[in-house]
Design an enzyme around this catalytic site. Structure first.
Site, PDB file in Angstrom:
ATOM      1  N   ARG A  57      -6.379 -28.667 -47.326  1.00  0.00           N
ATOM      2  CA  ARG A  57      -6.134 -30.114 -47.408  1.00  0.00           C
ATOM      3  C   ARG A  57      -6.326 -30.842 -46.092  1.00  0.00           C
ATOM      4  O   ARG A  57      -6.754 -31.989 -46.086  1.00  0.00           O
ATOM      5  CB  ARG A  57      -4.788 -30.431 -48.059  1.00  0.00           C
ATOM      6  N   THR A  58      -6.032 -30.212 -44.988  1.00  0.00           N
ATOM      7  CA  THR A  58      -6.163 -30.943 -43.725  1.00  0.00           C
ATOM      8  C   THR A  58      -7.639 -31.275 -43.470  1.00  0.00           C
ATOM      9  O   THR A  58      -7.990 -32.418 -43.185  1.00  0.00           O
ATOM     10  CB  THR A  58      -5.563 -30.136 -42.564  1.00  0.00           C
ATOM     11  N   LYS A  87     -19.510 -15.933 -29.693  1.00  0.00           N
ATOM     12  CA  LYS A  87     -20.315 -15.447 -28.561  1.00  0.00           C
ATOM     13  C   LYS A  87     -19.535 -15.538 -27.259  1.00  0.00           C
ATOM     14  O   LYS A  87     -20.079 -15.325 -26.183  1.00  0.00           O
ATOM     15  CB  LYS A  87     -21.595 -16.278 -28.439  1.00  0.00           C
ATOM     16  N   ARG A 108      -8.510 -27.443 -35.257  1.00  0.00           N
ATOM     17  CA  ARG A 108      -7.414 -26.518 -35.595  1.00  0.00           C
ATOM     18  C   ARG A 108      -7.736 -25.181 -34.961  1.00  0.00           C
ATOM     19  O   ARG A 108      -8.842 -24.671 -35.105  1.00  0.00           O
ATOM     20  CB  ARG A 108      -7.267 -26.361 -37.106  1.00  0.00           C
ATOM     21  N   HIS A 136       1.493 -30.004 -35.098  1.00  0.00           N
ATOM     22  CA  HIS A 136       0.580 -30.506 -36.131  1.00  0.00           C
ATOM     23  C   HIS A 136       0.942 -31.982 -36.342  1.00  0.00           C
ATOM     24  O   HIS A 136       1.502 -32.363 -37.361  1.00  0.00           O
ATOM     25  CB  HIS A 136       0.794 -29.679 -37.402  1.00  0.00           C
TER      26      HIS A 136
HETATM   27  C1  NCD Z   1       0.561 -26.595 -42.714  1.00  0.00           C
HETATM   28  C2  NCD Z   1      -0.076 -26.022 -41.483  1.00  0.00           C
HETATM   29  O1  NCD Z   1      -1.283 -25.704 -41.488  1.00  0.00           O
HETATM   30  O2  NCD Z   1       0.637 -25.911 -40.507  1.00  0.00           O
HETATM   31  N1  NCD Z   1      -0.357 -26.922 -43.716  1.00  0.00           N
HETATM   32  C3  NCD Z   1      -1.007 -28.129 -43.711  1.00  0.00           C
HETATM   33  O3  NCD Z   1      -1.570 -28.573 -42.732  1.00  0.00           O
HETATM   34  N2  NCD Z   1      -0.948 -28.858 -44.835  1.00  0.00           N
HETATM   35  C4  NCD Z   1       1.680 -25.791 -43.228  1.00  0.00           C
HETATM   36  C5  NCD Z   1       1.415 -24.346 -43.562  1.00  0.00           C
HETATM   37  O4  NCD Z   1       0.310 -23.841 -43.449  1.00  0.00           O
HETATM   38  O5  NCD Z   1       2.379 -23.694 -43.962  1.00  0.00           O
END
Ligand code: NCD
Length: 307
Positions: A57-58, A87, A108, A136
């Site tokens: 989803r992100t 690499k 990420r 986050h």
């Molecule tokens: C979260 C994350 O990636 O930290 N998920 C997200 O971004 N919706 C929470 C998780 O992975 O548990």
């Protein structure tokens, strides 16, 4: 407050004027999207999404947000294997190069501090979409937006944070928003191994935030917001340590029924076993609405940073 350039830590977003601006923009964008009247303020601009850790989803919500605003997307999924990181290229070098093609970068990465390092090297905005067990911030923005939309305010609420408070980066980013809200009281519910790290406990103490730590799930009962987290399997040193705590809590119908009628249950998702699927039908289950809000909050943020 001067205009934000990078979004690396939640603390940078904790400003009432900025929050009002972003949240008003998110609601307007939602309304315009539903009326099919969106303008395209980011036409001709490009967002790169670089994901060195799994995400659904992100990444999708950032990419959908960018496209709805008229912009384009460059995407590196599974970037640890599929980009030049395989690499041996440093994140700073990768970001320097990608910033030549993109007007902002969503990152990420499994390492705490990766987004900070990227921001230092990048001439274009860096958005931290999760740095290991660090932060986050955009998820926390969505969480605060959702609480305000559902309950009208943050002030005076009793908020229970449940599960992996040690490794849950969404929790670490949510706390800076909560700690200054007048009259707020927090119930931190976790197994002893997954307690909130000292650094964040001290952050609460310094702000004189009312909070209690407990291992008992029954303590969710008086909460206005029950914020549930997944036990972050990928952060454990061994499978045995994960197995020992993975099923610590489960919000089932029985627990949901014990909550106040006007409370909400949140979860950043994905879930494993911590919320039973039967709970989804309960009006208090707000996690799919929360995920949907992510689109509009991220649109508002991209518009703010890129236009
Ligand atoms: C979260 C994350 O990636 O930290 N998920 C997200 O971004 N919706 C929470 C998780 O992975 O548990």
């Amino acid at each position: 407050m001067s205009r934000l350039r990078h979004v690396v830590r939640a603390e940078q977003l904790v400003d009432p004027v900025l929050l009002d601006e972003l949240f008003n923009s998110a609601s307007t964008l939602e309304r315009d999207d539903k009326a099919r009247k969106l303008e395209l303020p980011l036409r001709g601009r490009i967002l790169a999404t670089m994901f060195y850790e799994p995400s659904t989803r992100t990444r999708f919500s950032f990419e959908a947000a960018m496209q709805k605003l008229g912009g384009g997307v460059l995407t590196a999924e599974n970037a640890l294997d599929n980009s030049s990181a395989s690499k041996g290229e440093t994140i700073a070098d990768t970001v320097r190069v990608v910033s030549g093609y993109a007007d902002a970068i969503v990152l990420r990465h499994p390492q705490v501090g990766a987004a900070e390092a990227a921001a230092q090297a990048s001439p274009v905005p860096i958005i931290n979409a999760g740095d290991g067990a660090g932060e986050h911030p955009t998820q926390a923005l969505i969480d605060v937006y959702t609480i305000r939309k559902e309950l009208g305010r943050l002030e005076g609420l009793n908020i229970a944070l449940v599960g992996d408070l040690k490794n849950g980066r969404t929790i670490h980013s949510l706390l800076p928003f909560l700690r200054h809200a007048p009259g707020i009281s927090l119930t931190l519910i976790s197994p002893p191994q997954l307690r909130l790290p000292g650094k964040y406990v001290r952050m609460l103490q310094e702000a004189d935030t009312r909070f209690a730590e407990t291992t008992r799930l029954a303590r969710v009962q008086p909460a206005d917001v029950v914020y549930v987290t997944r036990v972050q399997r990928e952060r454990f040193a061994s499978e045995a340590e994960y197995d020992a705590v993975k099923d610590s809590y489960r919000i089932d119908l029985h627990v949901a029924d014990s909550l106040k009628a006007r409370s909400i249950i949140l979860h950043a998702l994905p879930r494993t076993t911590e919320i039973s699927p039967e709970v989804d039908q309960d009006a208090r289950a707000a996690y799919f609405r929360q995920a949907r809000n992510g689109l509009y909050v991220r649109m508002a943020l991209l518009k703010y940073l890129m236009s």
